[in-house]
Design a protein around this motif. Structure first.
Motif, PDB file in Angstrom:
ATOM      1  N   ALA A  81       0.735  -1.186  -0.208  1.00 18.97           N
ATOM      2  CA  ALA A  81      -0.075  -0.081  -0.046  1.00 18.97           C
ATOM      3  C   ALA A  81       0.838   1.267  -0.039  1.00 18.97           C
ATOM      4  CB  ALA A  81      -1.040  -0.063   1.419  1.00 18.97           C
ATOM      5  N   GLY A  82       1.985   1.279   0.765  1.00 18.19           N
ATOM      6  CA  GLY A  82       2.970   2.276   0.910  1.00 18.19           C
ATOM      7  C   GLY A  82       3.530   2.593  -0.630  1.00 18.19           C
ATOM      8  N   LEU A  83       4.022   1.576  -1.097  1.00 16.88           N
ATOM      9  CA  LEU A  83       4.507   1.597  -2.442  1.00 16.88           C
ATOM     10  C   LEU A  83       3.739   2.168  -3.527  1.00 16.88           C
ATOM     11  CD1 LEU A  83       6.865   1.206  -4.376  1.00 16.88           C
ATOM     12  CD2 LEU A  83       6.211  -1.012  -4.518  1.00 16.88           C
ATOM     13  N   LEU A  84       2.538   1.681  -3.502  1.00 19.80           N
ATOM     14  CA  LEU A  84       1.203   2.272  -4.425  1.00 19.80           C
ATOM     15  C   LEU A  84       0.837   3.602  -4.074  1.00 19.80           C
ATOM     16  CD1 LEU A  84      -0.782   1.620  -6.689  1.00 19.80           C
ATOM     17  CD2 LEU A  84      -2.252   0.813  -4.711  1.00 19.80           C
ATOM     18  N   ALA A  85       0.919   4.180  -2.742  1.00 14.10           N
ATOM     19  CA  ALA A  85       0.757   5.586  -2.618  1.00 14.10           C
ATOM     20  C   ALA A  85       1.999   6.528  -3.099  1.00 14.10           C
ATOM     21  CB  ALA A  85       0.589   5.887  -0.974  1.00 14.10           C
ATOM     22  N   GLY A 102      -3.707   8.486  -3.475  1.00 15.89           N
ATOM     23  CA  GLY A 102      -2.696   8.340  -2.774  1.00 15.89           C
ATOM     24  C   GLY A 102      -2.817   8.734  -1.348  1.00 15.89           C
ATOM     25  N   LEU A 103      -3.408   9.950  -1.325  1.00 16.50           N
ATOM     26  CA  LEU A 103      -3.865  10.386  -0.088  1.00 16.50           C
ATOM     27  C   LEU A 103      -4.894   9.380   0.812  1.00 16.50           C
ATOM     28  CD1 LEU A 103      -4.695  14.329  -0.578  1.00 16.50           C
ATOM     29  CD2 LEU A 103      -2.916  13.417   0.756  1.00 16.50           C
ATOM     30  N   LEU A 104      -5.626   9.099   0.246  1.00 19.57           N
ATOM     31  CA  LEU A 104      -6.519   7.912   0.857  1.00 19.57           C
ATOM     32  C   LEU A 104      -5.963   6.737   1.240  1.00 19.57           C
ATOM     33  CD1 LEU A 104      -9.678   7.882  -1.351  1.00 19.57           C
ATOM     34  CD2 LEU A 104      -9.551   8.845   0.991  1.00 19.57           C
ATOM     35  N   ILE A 105      -4.748   6.314   0.503  1.00 16.00           N
ATOM     36  CA  ILE A 105      -4.141   5.215   0.826  1.00 16.00           C
ATOM     37  C   ILE A 105      -3.316   5.333   2.170  1.00 16.00           C
ATOM     38  CG2 ILE A 105      -2.113   3.554   0.157  1.00 16.00           C
ATOM     39  CD1 ILE A 105      -3.278   3.702  -2.514  1.00 16.00           C
TER      40      ILE A 105
END
Length: 390
Positions: A139-143, A193-196
């Motif tokens: 999730a962090g990488l995707l954000a 990105g902000l939601l993640i």
């Protein structure tokens, strides 16, 4: 359409005829003719029209040696194939445009930096590793990729004229992606990105992430458009790609492990190293863009001081980075693996000197400058690759 012939044969044609008043609807009209003939042989012509006529022949012979030849002609409408091909082509073209819109070389740097720092944090605390952390790391990488995409995307929206001169292969400048579509993409990337981040990493990391988006916005968007001012532009790039990325990822990883943040020698080293490296990238990224920057009155060090001077300056700063790395390994043996850190950074420094010499020999042509800039990015990737092991 089916046509059957034999010694005593019938011709049956089933045609699909469009209604003149409703072209999207089709009606089948059977047309039947019966002929009497003897032993005909009919061949399918090779120049059938492009409506998709397909010929199939079958021959049968009875016991009394009477020959019966039958030719079946089937009309194969290409409507289905023609309808599906443009859809697939459009999807493929959009995928290609979207990938170029994300600027892949920046994504590689972001992804490698994230993976490298997470790996380092986990190897420092192997007893706290759990499989449940994998989803949070993804999730962090995707954000981070979403944030990276927003920043480079918003820059392309406001740099269309410049990119048509400097980077005509970018999708908006090339006409492969509309401005409206680009706005939709950057909006979705920023919100996603902000939601993640907000759902997975808490308010502090969310505030750091928001700061990165804000700096990326004022870098490109009028009336701020701080990229017009060389020093401010360099500081923004160095802050976002250097400090915020490295500090934020390491902080978030330790928080996910249930640990409070504290600097380690290795993380302090990579944060300092990459921040200075990002400054070099910010300086040298303008080298291939001098023509467009001058045309649109964008003030950069390359337009002010000249391509050769900036290339030498960038190379000198990177050499200082590598010399500092070797000295850190010599004077802090307890913090670094000297048998890896010293030779690896020595080799990278020598390769940098060699590439700078090649650039000089090429007399700073546009192609040579572009190659030199790509090489600097490769050095950037390499540092993140070796970081978990030093």
């Amino acid at each position: 359409m089916e046509l059957s012939l034999s010694p005593s044969f019938s011709l049956r044609i089933s045609a699909v005829c469009p209604l003149p008043d409703t072209p999207s609807l089709y009606r089948k009209k059977p047309i039947t003719h019966t002929f009497k003939a003897t032993n005909w042989v009919i061949g399918c012509p090779n120049n059938l029209p492009s409506t998709g006529l397909c010929c199939h022949r079958s021959c049968s012979r009875n016991v009394s040696n009477r020959q019966s030849k039958r030719v079946s002609i089937r009309a194969c409408t290409p409507i289905g194939a023609a309808g599906s091909e443009p859809v697939y082509q459009k999807v493929s073209e959009f995928r290609d445009a979207f990938w170029r819109f994300l600027r892949p070389h920046t994504i590689r740097g972001t992804a490698l930096g994230s993976i490298s720092l997470v790996t380092r944090a986990l190897t420092e605390n192997p007893h706290l590793i759990k499989w449940s952390l994998l989803s949070k790391a993804f999730a962090g990488l995707l954000a981070l990729i979403c944030g990276n995409g927003y920043i480079v995307g918003i820059n392309q929206i406001y740099d269309i004229g410049i990119d048509k001169v400097n980077k005509p292969y970018l999708p908006i400048a090339a006409g492969d992606l509309s401005v409206q579509s680009a706005w939709i993409l950057v909006f979705l990337l920023a919100v996603s990105g902000l939601l993640i981040v907000a759902m997975n990493f808490g308010p502090f990391i969310t505030s750091l992430y928001s700061l990165g988006l804000f700096l990326g916005t004022i870098y490109s968007v009028p009336p701020f458009r701080l990229k017009r001012f060389a020093v401010v532009a360099f500081l923004i790039i160095a802050t976002v790609r250097g400090f915020l990325l490295n500090f934020g990822v390491y902080y978030a990883t330790r928080a996910a492990l249930g640990l409070t943040f504290e600097w380690s020698s290795a993380v302090a080293f990579i944060t300092t190293f990459v921040t200075l490296f990002a400054l070099v990238i910010a300086i040298t990224k303008d080298l291939p863009d001098v023509e467009g920057d001058r045309k649109f009155q964008i003030s950069t060090l390359a337009t002010k001081l000249g391509v050769r001077n900036i290339a030498v300056l960038g190379s000198a700063l990177l050499l200082l980075n590598y010399i500092g790395s070797v000295l850190a390994a010599i004077y802090m043996p307890q913090a670094f693996r000297r048998n890896l850190m010293i030779p690896s950074h020595t080799i990278l420094a020598l390769s940098l000197v060699f590439q700078a010499w090649l650039l000089e020999q090429a007399n700073y042509t546009k192609e040579a400058i572009a190659g030199f800039y790509r090489f600097i990015w490769n050095l950037f990737y390499t540092e993140y690759i070796i970081f978990p092991f030093i």
